[in-house]
Each structure stands twice: as structure tokens, then as C-alpha cells.
Design a protein around this motif. Structure first.
Motif, PDB file in Angstrom:
ATOM      1  N   GLY A  22     -24.703  59.188  -7.468  1.00 42.31           N
ATOM      2  CA  GLY A  22     -24.411  57.659  -7.317  1.00 42.31           C
ATOM      3  C   GLY A  22     -23.704  57.571  -5.816  1.00 42.31           C
ATOM      4  O   GLY A  22     -23.440  56.280  -5.517  1.00 42.31           O
ATOM      5  N   LYS A  23     -23.655  58.321  -4.883  1.00 41.72           N
ATOM      6  CA  LYS A  23     -23.075  58.419  -3.567  1.00 41.72           C
ATOM      7  C   LYS A  23     -24.093  58.576  -2.629  1.00 41.72           C
ATOM      8  O   LYS A  23     -25.117  59.336  -3.038  1.00 41.72           O
ATOM      9  N   PRO A  24     -24.054  57.465  -1.572  1.00 36.23           N
ATOM     10  CA  PRO A  24     -25.504  57.943  -0.583  1.00 36.23           C
ATOM     11  C   PRO A  24     -25.267  59.166   0.170  1.00 36.23           C
ATOM     12  O   PRO A  24     -24.410  59.649   0.613  1.00 36.23           O
ATOM     13  N   VAL A  25     -26.536  59.768   0.096  1.00 35.70           N
ATOM     14  CA  VAL A  25     -26.608  61.044   0.812  1.00 35.70           C
ATOM     15  C   VAL A  25     -27.611  60.839   1.974  1.00 35.70           C
ATOM     16  O   VAL A  25     -28.684  60.455   1.870  1.00 35.70           O
ATOM     17  N   VAL A  26     -27.278  61.330   3.431  1.00 41.76           N
ATOM     18  CA  VAL A  26     -28.158  61.275   4.340  1.00 41.76           C
ATOM     19  C   VAL A  26     -28.418  62.564   5.016  1.00 41.76           C
ATOM     20  O   VAL A  26     -27.483  63.156   5.244  1.00 41.76           O
ATOM     21  N   ALA A  28     -33.504  66.342  -0.511  1.00 43.84           N
ATOM     22  CA  ALA A  28     -32.393  66.182  -1.442  1.00 43.84           C
ATOM     23  C   ALA A  28     -31.656  65.075  -1.009  1.00 43.84           C
ATOM     24  O   ALA A  28     -30.873  64.322  -1.779  1.00 43.84           O
ATOM     25  N   ALA A  29     -31.743  64.407   0.198  1.00 38.99           N
ATOM     26  CA  ALA A  29     -31.085  63.326   0.559  1.00 38.99           C
ATOM     27  C   ALA A  29     -31.870  62.001   0.066  1.00 38.99           C
ATOM     28  O   ALA A  29     -33.159  61.889  -0.064  1.00 38.99           O
ATOM     29  N   HIS A  30     -31.069  60.888   0.062  1.00 35.80           N
ATOM     30  CA  HIS A  30     -31.635  59.529  -0.280  1.00 35.80           C
ATOM     31  C   HIS A  30     -32.263  58.914   0.966  1.00 35.80           C
ATOM     32  O   HIS A  30     -32.971  58.092   0.996  1.00 35.80           O
ATOM     33  N   HIS A  31     -31.607  59.300   2.184  1.00 34.85           N
ATOM     34  CA  HIS A  31     -31.993  58.619   3.534  1.00 34.85           C
ATOM     35  C   HIS A  31     -32.077  59.590   4.479  1.00 34.85           C
ATOM     36  O   HIS A  31     -31.208  60.542   4.846  1.00 34.85           O
ATOM     37  N   GLN A  37     -24.456  52.482  -3.259  1.00 33.64           N
ATOM     38  CA  GLN A  37     -24.986  53.042  -4.255  1.00 33.64           C
ATOM     39  C   GLN A  37     -26.485  53.330  -3.804  1.00 33.64           C
ATOM     40  O   GLN A  37     -27.128  52.682  -3.283  1.00 33.64           O
ATOM     41  N   ALA A  38     -26.612  54.613  -4.300  1.00 34.29           N
ATOM     42  CA  ALA A  38     -27.962  55.155  -3.783  1.00 34.29           C
ATOM     43  C   ALA A  38     -28.727  55.984  -4.944  1.00 34.29           C
ATOM     44  O   ALA A  38     -27.939  56.668  -5.643  1.00 34.29           O
ATOM     45  N   GLN A  39     -30.007  55.866  -4.937  1.00 35.27           N
ATOM     46  CA  GLN A  39     -30.509  56.890  -6.071  1.00 35.27           C
ATOM     47  C   GLN A  39     -32.026  57.089  -5.493  1.00 35.27           C
ATOM     48  O   GLN A  39     -32.663  56.568  -4.433  1.00 35.27           O
TER      49      GLN A  39
END
Length: 715
Positions: free
Chosen positions: A99-103, A120-123, A206-208
Motif C-alpha cells: 500500500g506504499k508507493p515503490v519506485v 516489482a515497483a509501481h513506478h 497510495q499505490a497498487q
């Protein structure tokens, strides 16, 4: 943690990959352990974290799997591999679903496992540099992207969209990745990566992942979609046509894509792990990793290049003979910015040699791969001439005239004087020993063999041959020259047929011998194709010209007589000699050999019908496995003989030379790796069986057995 640095500051958890004592980051056992620890730390610190940044302390982002570790795996290690890869994916999933943004900050290449880390990162933020490569090259090494690469790429691009990037290992630059939606932002340099990452984290608390969203739909549809279902009905057959069933990796990858697309995300990941665990311990994967990764890197790093402190950068190179080979070499040079003097006996012939480059570049313009201006610049680098004087000042002159000793001696004497001070001379002979040709040279220590393969613009391999007098500097400069052309150099010592022509001869002559034994010609060709050779032995003989094989045979006999010996021709050589001298079948260029070549447009070649009545024998028993083994074992044994005699001095030259020079099947990893992949004892036992049935070509002498064991690679 030894390979990952974990830092938490101002709500940002940073995982910096930095494998000690290695120029790149890999998924080694220590990294897998450290990732678990780092992810546990992230979970523990969850309440204090606003976002996670994945970064690299190396010049590249991440290089992928630990391939040396892979080479040590045994079949019984598959369950352990499955557990390890599942744990790595569990770590990725924990990060993705926190639920936390991963870059991911991509400062350089992210290939294979490295791209899977980035996924594996959202961005994903990358440096906008066209030289940076991203993607999944696993299939080229006999593996599949098993750390979530197949599952995620299929869900990001769809079953059809992901195929080139999974099944064909198509790589892409950061800008191409941006257009595909695989990278979300580009920055001008590595210094700007973190700033962009932090800005995105601040804007997206929030990131998914897309596939975790309630309204997720697979691009293009799942296998239940009629359009996709129609394509999938033919896909396995089309793939089998390409792989001939010899390369399991693309078949596993396709199965994994399709099966994974029909189930939920976590089940798809597990399917992928199962396929990888089965594949990674297989002989084909090891064969391909050994050769296409370790052997190829040995050649790129110059392991066969003699020690010479200088580095030769070709500026002006002369070519004698503007035929197919000379014209092809001229194109290879001009396309790499090298000024080229192309000399032949007449201006017309020299111009015809240059026209070959015009023809190749024209088709490139038509396909949009080249501009007319680039074509003009390339052609301007080629100077066609009939005058020796135009060769003045070339640092290297290569003769590519007909395979005739007297002619080669004449052109060598004529042109050598034109070389720039400190220049060197090369012969593009495919069979004539270099030491003999160097007798025509005033400086035999500066005379070397540089054997190109036809067609030069398509064939990547170049065989460098060291004559008895050739010095280290000359071999090193030849190596640099070949690499300057973007081609792959191997270095061999002087002997009749060197390495490639000699081994290639065993393949085609074993095929011809089978025809002489009464085995149907179509069966012989099928055996070659099913073993994984690009074409059957008879088709290859036609292309290289049966008349040339007979010319070489006559020359070999004459040389043996001059030394007071008698050359005993092999059954295959005798059959080819009959084809030429009795039946006037000289090969494709002369109108026909083992095949007929109809003139009508679009008509396909077919086997010469008379082969059946002339050579086929009713009641001759044959076994397809025996035929396939004969074609491969005969070449592998000859290669091992070359190692034992010192014609070859390394296994990497043997493997790469056999695959890229003579089309030895890639699934084997090359002629020597075929022996090691089969298992030395199993190989020697099978060779004994073949020798008892099919003659001395399969006998492995004691000194050859010693060489096989001595050169076995250790990981």
C-alpha cells in the motif's frame, strides 16, 4: 545484509543494490537472502514509511541471475530452485501490496532478473540514454524469465503484445519502454532519478499494481477471447516449426504465458516458477548459458587475443579481388566507417564489387533502415580500382582472390610493397595453409589468415589463422580489426582447412557417405534438420559447390604426393567426386548438384530425381537416431582432434566457431559443449558404437580423450 544497503530517512526507505566484489548486481544466493531481510525490515518500518526507492550503486541497475551458480545446478536441485524463486516472488509481492508507493530508479541496464526487479515497483524512472538496454533476454540463454517476468509482461502488454519481448527476447531502450508504458518517466541523467522518484511518491501516497486493481482487464483479452483463441490454436505449431522441438525454453514460455493468463495472478506466478525450476536444471539451458554467455563474453573480452599493448583502429584497408567475398568485405568495412580500396584486374570488375554494397544499402533504404545520405557516405568510402598504386598507405591489405596458390603468391608480392610502414597483410583463404602462403611475403611475421564466411554481410564469425611465423602483434591487430567490424573473432593455428572448413567438411562428407550407402537422400537431409543444423548436408554441398570440394580433394592428393605419401579419400569424398566427374553435377551455381533449381519464379528447389536410381538401395536398414548422431558426433570428434593437435587452443573458440561459422546447433552449446553436455563417458561410449558401425571418422584416440578431459570447463 551484504548486497543491499537499507536506509530509512524522512519517511523514504531506500534499498540500494551493491554486490561486493562484482561490477554488476546479480540474484546470487546472498542477494536472495538479503532481499528477504530488507523486505522484512520494510514491513517492520511500515508505519514510518511514505515510500520505497529501489536503486543501484553500480553503473548499471541490475544484471539478472547468477549464471555461474546456475551452471553448478544438478537435476535433483529443481525443488530447491522452486522454493528459492517462490521466496523472491513473495518478497516482490510484499513490496507491491504494502500500500506504499515503490519506485525503481533505472540508472543503467536492467536485463533478465534485473528487469524483473524493476517490475516489482509501481513506478519506473529511467535515464534517457538510447544505449541503455532493458528487457528479458532469457530465451537466448535457454531459460525463461521466471522471477515474475512472464506473468507481469503478459499482464502489462497482453498475450500478443508481450510475445516479442518474451519469446523473441526483444530488448528495448528507455524511450521505447516509455512508449510501451513499461517505464513511466525519463530523466536526463542519473543525478535526477531520486528527485523524480520522491516527487512521484509525494503525489501518489497510495499505490497498487495494475493487475491488483478491481477493474483490471488483460490488454487484447484472455485465451477465452475468440480472436486470441484462434491465434493460440496455431501458435504451438508455428513455434515448433522454428525450434524443431530442440529448444524447450520458448515452448515453456508460451505455455506459461497462456496458462498464467487463465488463472489469478498468484497462481500464474507459481506456474511460472514450476516451468523455470524444470528448465534451469536441463542440459540445453546449461549448454546455451555456457556458450552464449560465458564463451561469448570470453571472446568479447579478448581472451584469445595475444598480449599486445597497442589497440589497432583500422583507417584505410585494401582488398584484392572484388568478387563475392571481396565485395562483401568492402561493405562490412565501409558500413563501419573504414576507407576501403577495392582492387581487381579491371575497373569494371572492381566497380561490380562496389555495386554489391549499393545493392545491400538500397534494400536497407527501401525498408526504412537507412537514409539516402547515409548510403552515399557509405559508398563514398569504397574506392574501386584496377591500379595497385591506389593501395598506397593501407595499414592492412586482404587478398580475397580465387583459391589458387600461384595466384595468391602473385597478388601478395605485387601489393605488399604498398602497405603503410608497420602495416600487415592477410589472406582470406578458407583452406590453404597460411604458412605456405606466407612464403610469398617479404615479411611472413606480418602475414596472417583472416577467413570471412559467405555471405559476409550476414555471417558474424571471422576465423583468424596464425601461420608459423606470424607474430603476436599481427594476430592482436587482426583481432582488433575483426572487432572493429562488429564481428566475432576466433583464433586458430595453421593446418589444412584450419578449424571451421575442416569440421564443416566432416558434416557434408558424412551426409554424402550416407547417400553412397544407399540411404535415401530425403532421409539424409531430414536427419540434418532434425539434429538442428540450419540445412541438410546435401543442400550445403550444393551451395559451396561440389566442384570446389573436388578441387580441394585434387589439391590434397597432389600435396600428399609431393610429400611422398598417398591420401586415402573418404567414402563421402569419393561420392562427391563421382557426382562431378561422372554425372557433371557441380552445384547450385553450375545449374544443379544434389538438387535441381527450376528457373520459374517462386519455384522451389527439389532433390535431383536421378539420385534415387543411381544410389538408393532397396532393403538398406537405417535408423534416424544413428543418422542424426553421425552428423553431430563426426563434427564434435573432429573438433576435439583440433584441440588435441593444437589447431584450437580454447573451448570458447571451438564452441563459438562451430555455431557461428558452420551452423552447429545452438541447443548443444557448440561442438565441444555437445561432448560435455552429453557427459564425457556417455559421449565416448556412443562414439565407440558409431566407430564399430561407421568407420574411423568416429574413433577417439587416447590423446584426443586426454584433450577432452583437460579442457573441460569448471564452474
Amino acid at each position: 545484509m551484504k548486497t543491499i544497503r537499507y536506509e530509512l530517512a524522512e519517511g523514504i526507505a531506500t534499498l540500494t543494490f551493491d554486490e561486493p566484489g562484482s561490477p554488476v548486481n546479480t540474484m546470487c544466493a546472498q542477494w536472495q537472502e538479503d532481499l528477504t531481510a530488507a523486505v522484512q525490515q520494510v514491513v517492520q518500518d511500515k508505519d514510518a514509511i511514505r515510500g520505497v526507492v529501489l536503486a543501484s550503486a553500480k553503473s548499471t541497475f541490475f544484471a539478472g541471475a547468477d549464471l555461474k551458480g546456475t551452471m553448478r545446478l544438478k537435476p535433483e536441485d529443481a525443488p530447491q530452485v522452486f522454493r528459492e524463486i517462490e521466496q523472491t516472488k513473495k518478497n516482490f509481492r510484499t513490496l507491491e501490496t504494502l500500500g506504499k508507493p515503490v519506485v525503481a530508479c533505472l540508472n543503467g541496464a536492467a536485463l533478465g532478473g534485473g528487469w524483473e526487479v524493476a517490475l516489482a515497483a509501481h513506478h519506473r524512472v529511467a535515464v534517457d540514454n538510447p544505449k541503455i538496454q532493458l528487457g528479458l533476454p532469457e530465451i537466448t540463454l535457454g531459460l525463461i524469465p521466471g522471477a515474475s517476468g512472464i506473468t507481469k509482461m503478459t499482464r502489462l502488454l497482453g498475450l500478443l503484445g508481450a510475445q516479442p519481448y518474451i519469446l523473441e527476447s526483444k530488448l528495448f531502450s528507455p524511450r521505447e519502454a516509455l512508449e510501451l508504458g513499461l517505464v513511466h518517466e525519463l530523466v536526463p541523467d542519473a543525478a535526477a532519478l531520486r528527485q523524480s522518484a520522491l516527487a512521484w511518491i509525494a503525489a501518489n501516497p497510495q499505490a497498487q499494481q495494475p493487475w491488483d486493481a478491481k477493474d483490471y482487464r488483460m490488454p487484447g483479452g484472455t485465451p477465452s477471447n475468440p480472436k486470441i483463441a484462434g491465434m493460440l490454436a496455431v501458435a504451438p505449431a508455428a513455434l515448433k516449426q522454428k525450434t524443431r522441438g530442440l529448444y524447450p525454453a520458448p515452448e515453456y514460455a508460451l505455455a506459461c504465458m497462456v496458462e498464467g493468463a487463465q488463472v489469478d495472478f498468484d497462481t500464474a506466478l507459481r506456474i511460472e516458477s514450476r516451468y523455470l525450476a524444470k528448465l534451469i536444471v536441463s542440459p540445453v539451458a546449461k549448454n546455451m548459458i555456457n556458450t552464449f554467455f560465458f564463451n561469448m563474453n570470453a571472446i568479447k573480452a579478448g581472451q584469445s587475443r595475444p598480449k599486445w599493448d597497442g589497440r589497432y583502429k583500422p583507417q584505410k584497408v585494401g582488398i584484392l579481388g572484388a568478387g563475392m567475398m571481396g565485395g562483401g568485405i568492402a561493405y562490412a568495412q565501409a558500413s563501419r566507417g573504414i576507407a576501403t580500396v577495392l582492387k581487381d584486374v579491371s575497373q569494371d570488375k572492381a566497380e561490380a564489387g562496389k555495386a554489391y554494397s549499393a545493392k545491400i544499402t538500397q534494400s536497407r533504404i527501401e525498408k526504412g533502415r537507412m537514409s539516402p545520405l547515409e548510403q552515399q557516405a557509405l559508398l563514398a568510402r569504397i574506392t574501386p580500382t584496377e591500379s595497385v598504386k591506389d593501395l598506397q598507405g593501407c595499414e592492412l591489405i586482404i587478398e580475397a582472390v580465387f583459391e589458387n596458390r600461384e595466384l595468391k603468391a602473385k597478388v601478395t608480392k605485387e601489393a605488399e610493397a604498398m602497405l603503410a610502414p608497420g602495416g600487415f597483410f592477410a589472406s582470406n583463404t578458407s583452406t590453404l595453409p597460411i604458412t605456405g602462403l606466407a612464403k610469398a611475403s617479404a615479411r611472413p611475421e606480418k602475414f596472417v589468415g583472416i577467413h570471412f564466411f559467405s555471405p559476409v554481410d550476414k555471417m558474424k564469425l571471422v576465423e583468424i589463422i596464425r601461420g608459423q611465423a606470424t607474430d603476436d602483434e599481427t594476430v592482436a591487430r587482426a583481432y582488433d580489426y575483426v572487432q572493429a567490424l562488429g564481428k566475432i573473432p576466433i583464433v586458430v593455428n595453421d593446418a589444412r582447412g584450419f578449424f571451421t572448413s575442416r569440421v564443416f567438411g566432416t558434416f557434408v562428407m558424412e551426409g554424402a557417405a550416407m547417400v553412397g550407402e544407399g540411404i535415401p537422400a530425403p532421409v539424409v537431409e531430414q536427419a540434418g534438420l532434425q539434429a538442428g543444423m540450419p540445412v541438410g548436408p546435401l543442400a550445403v554441398l550444393d551451395e559451396t559447390a561440389l566442384s570446389l570440394s573436388v578441387h580441394v580433394l585434387d589439391q590434397t592428393r597432389a600435396d600428399a604426393r609431393a610429400e611422398g605419401q598417398t591420401y586415402i579419400a573418404t567414402p563421402g569424398e569419393l561420392l562427391v567426386e563421382r557426382m562431378v566427374k561422372e554425372f557433371d553435377r557441380n552445384g547450385r551455381a553450375a545449374g544443379g548438384g544434389f538438387y535441381e533449381y527450376p528457373q520459374e519464379k517462386g519455384a522451389k528447389k527439389f532433390l535431383w530425381p536421378k539420385l534415387k536410381e543411381l544410389f538408393e538401395q532397396l532393403g538398406v536398414e537405417w535408423n534416424l537416431q544413428d543418422l542424426k548422431d553421425r552428423l553431430l558426433y563426426r563434427q564434435a570428434i573432429e573438433t576435439a582432434r583440433c584441440l588435441a593437435e593444437g589447431v584450437l587452443t580454447s573451448v570458447h573458440d571451438a564452441n563459438i566457431g562451430s555455431i557461428f561459422g558452420i551452423g552447429f546447433p545452438g541447443w548443444t552449446g557448440g561442438a565441444m559443449q555437445f561432448i560435455y553436455g552429453t557427459g564425457i563417458d556417455a559421449f565416448l561410449h556412443r562414439a565407440e558404437v558409431l566407430a564399430s558401425k561407421y568407420g574411423p571418422g568416429f574413433v577417439v584416440a587416447p590423446q584426443v580423450k586426454d584433450a577432452i578431459r583437460r579442457f573441460e570447463p569448471k564452474y
